[in-house]
Enzyme design. Sequence first.
Site, PDB file in Angstrom:
ATOM      1  N   TRP A 103      28.628  40.055  29.829  1.00  0.00           N
ATOM      2  CA  TRP A 103      29.465  39.088  30.554  1.00  0.00           C
ATOM      3  C   TRP A 103      29.008  38.889  32.002  1.00  0.00           C
ATOM      4  O   TRP A 103      29.802  38.566  32.868  1.00  0.00           O
ATOM      5  CB  TRP A 103      30.943  39.508  30.508  1.00  0.00           C
ATOM      6  CG  TRP A 103      31.451  39.677  29.111  1.00  0.00           C
ATOM      7  CD1 TRP A 103      31.843  38.669  28.264  1.00  0.00           C
ATOM      8  CD2 TRP A 103      31.595  40.885  28.373  1.00  0.00           C
ATOM      9  NE1 TRP A 103      32.224  39.203  27.044  1.00  0.00           N
ATOM     10  CE2 TRP A 103      32.089  40.561  27.079  1.00  0.00           C
ATOM     11  CE3 TRP A 103      31.366  42.226  28.678  1.00  0.00           C
ATOM     12  CZ2 TRP A 103      32.352  41.510  26.111  1.00  0.00           C
ATOM     13  CZ3 TRP A 103      31.618  43.180  27.712  1.00  0.00           C
ATOM     14  CH2 TRP A 103      32.103  42.819  26.448  1.00  0.00           C
ATOM     15  N   HIS A 104      27.716  39.050  32.243  1.00  0.00           N
ATOM     16  CA  HIS A 104      27.166  38.856  33.580  1.00  0.00           C
ATOM     17  C   HIS A 104      26.261  37.624  33.614  1.00  0.00           C
ATOM     18  O   HIS A 104      25.252  37.605  34.324  1.00  0.00           O
ATOM     19  CB  HIS A 104      26.380  40.095  34.020  1.00  0.00           C
ATOM     20  CG  HIS A 104      27.219  41.309  34.190  1.00  0.00           C
ATOM     21  ND1 HIS A 104      26.677  42.558  34.443  1.00  0.00           N
ATOM     22  CD2 HIS A 104      28.565  41.500  34.155  1.00  0.00           C
ATOM     23  CE1 HIS A 104      27.662  43.458  34.538  1.00  0.00           C
ATOM     24  NE2 HIS A 104      28.808  42.831  34.361  1.00  0.00           N
TER      25      HIS A 104
END
Length: 568
Positions: free
Chosen positions: A507-508
Amino acid sequence: MSLYLKQSWCLGRFLVLVFVAEFAIHGFSNEEKAPNLSFIQEGTSAPEKLRYDYIIVGGGTAGCAIAATLSSKAKVLVLERGGSPFSNTTKIRKENLVPTLTDTSPDSFSQAFVSEDGVPNNRARVLGGGTAINGGFYSRAEPLFIKQTGLDEALVEDSYKWVERKLVYKPTLFRWQTAVRNGLLEAGVLPFNGFTYDHINGTKSSGTIFDKNGNRHTAANLLEYADPRRIKVYVHAVVNKIIFTTQGGSRPKAQGVIFYDARGGKHRAFLKSVSRSEIILATGAIGSPQLLMLSGIGPASQLEPLGIKVVLNQTMVGREMADNPSNGLIIPSPVLVDLDAPTTVGITKFGNYIESFSGYDFIALYGSSSGSQSLPNDFTVTFNKMGESSMSSREAMANPITNLGLILEKFVGPISKGYLELRNTNATDNPKVTFNYFQAPEDLRRCVQGMETMIDVVNSKSFSPFRYKNTTTQDLLNMMLNLKQNHRNSTVTSLEQFCRDSVNTIWHYHGGCVVGKVVDRDYKVLGVESLRVIDGSTFNFSPGTNPQATTMMLGRYMGRRILQDRDR
C-alpha cells in the site's frame, strides 16, 4: 489564616506563576490549542456556492497537514470524499486494523481496487487518508529523498516535529516484535540502532500512531492545530472537476471546483483572490492524476475519446506509477502471540525493509486476494510431520486472531514503473492502474535478497519459540503461495518464482504527478496557474520504510512555504 487557606493560596500563586512563565516562553498560538472540530461537517450542509483563499481537495495524509497550517493566516476549505474517523472511532482501533482495511461496504474507510497486474489493493476513503487504515508505523525518510526533492533541512526537521508532537508514540515491544528484532540481528541486519525515527541501515524500533491504549491517531488529528475560525471541512464531498479560465490566450488558471454531496447535491467552490489563492490537490497517487485528467489536464489521446475537453495536453499525467512489491510469510505459532502492528524494522544494506505484524487474521487479508476468506478445503500442508502432532495448516490456524504472525519485506524504489488510465468519467470509480511488478530485473534481485534475509530471521534461534518444530521453510513458502493463488499442489521451486507468484502490495504506491514531469519543485502544476499537487503522487520513489511520516511532513512544510510566499 488557616493551614488549608494558606496551602490553597500558595497553590494558586504557583499556578499563576506557571501560567505567566508558559505564556512568556511559548505564547498561546492557535497551534498550541486543540479546538473542538465542529468545523468538520457533512457536504450536504454546504451552500451551493462558496469562496475561500485555498481549496484543498482531499483531507488525507498530506491534506490535513496543509489545511491546518494554512488556516493560521487564510480561509481554507477542505473537501473530503469519505467520512470522518471521529464518527466511528471503533473502526480505527488497533484490533480492527484488518477488518477496517478489508471492509467493502459502501461507506467503508477503504475502497478496494485491483491493479491491471491482478494484485488487490486499497485506497483510503476517509478524513485522515491512509493514516486511518495503515499499519501505523512511523519512520522518517532517508536523507537521499530530502536531498533529491531540494527541501530545506531545518524546515523539514521542524515539520516532522510538528507532526510527531500530535500523533506519534514510542511503542512497547512485545514478545513477537522482540523476537523479530533479535532475529534480524542474528541474520546480520546490523547495527542495532535502538529507538529512532531516523532512517538508518540496521535494525531499529520506531514510532507508531497507535497510543498505549490501542487508539489510532490519524492525520485528521492534525486539524486540532487549525484555527477553527478560518477553516471548513466537508466530508462526503466528491470533487469531480476543477474549473479553469483562459482569458486573453493566457495559460489556464484554476478558479474553482465542482463537488457533489452524499445526496447528489451540486456545489461550486471558488477562489477568492485572483493572485494569491490556490487549489491544492491532495487526493493521493490514484486520486490526483485521475482528477487532473477528469478536469482536462492529461494525455489528449485518453481524454478526447471520453468526451473530456482538453485544457492542457500533458502526456506525463498518470505516468511513472509504481507500487512497492511486498512478499512475506504467514507463520502459525505454537504459542499465543500478542496483537501488534509493526514497531520494528530491519533496513538491509541491499535496500530491503523487513517488518512484522502479529495476532491478526491474515487469512482474511491475503485469502481475500483470490476471492476467498479462508483456506481451500483440500489445503493440507502438515506442519508437524515427524513428531507429537499431525496438526494441519487449517487446524493450526483454527484461532487466527491469536496465533498467526506475518513477516514481510519491501525494497527501496522500485525501479519498475507503470501508468494510470481513466476507466470512465465517474470520479468515484477506480481508474485502471498498471504497476508492472518486477519488470526491472534489479527489483526481482532485491526481492530475493529480502526473502533470504527474512528466511534467516524465521530460522533464527531468537524466533524459534514461534515456530512449529518440524515446519520447514519450504512448508511456509508453499503455504503462502497456495493461499495467494487459491489452488492446491503449488510448490515453490525458487525464490524468484515465489516473488513473482506471491506478490502483494504494501500500500505504498506513488507517482502519477511526479516532480519535474507534472509539477515543479514547488509542487505547482506545470503549464497551469493557481494549482498545486501535494501528496504521494509527486514522489519518484516511496520515502523511508513507510511513507506516512514524510507525506504529513511535506504537507506541513509546503503549508509553511505557501504562507511565506503569501506574505511577500
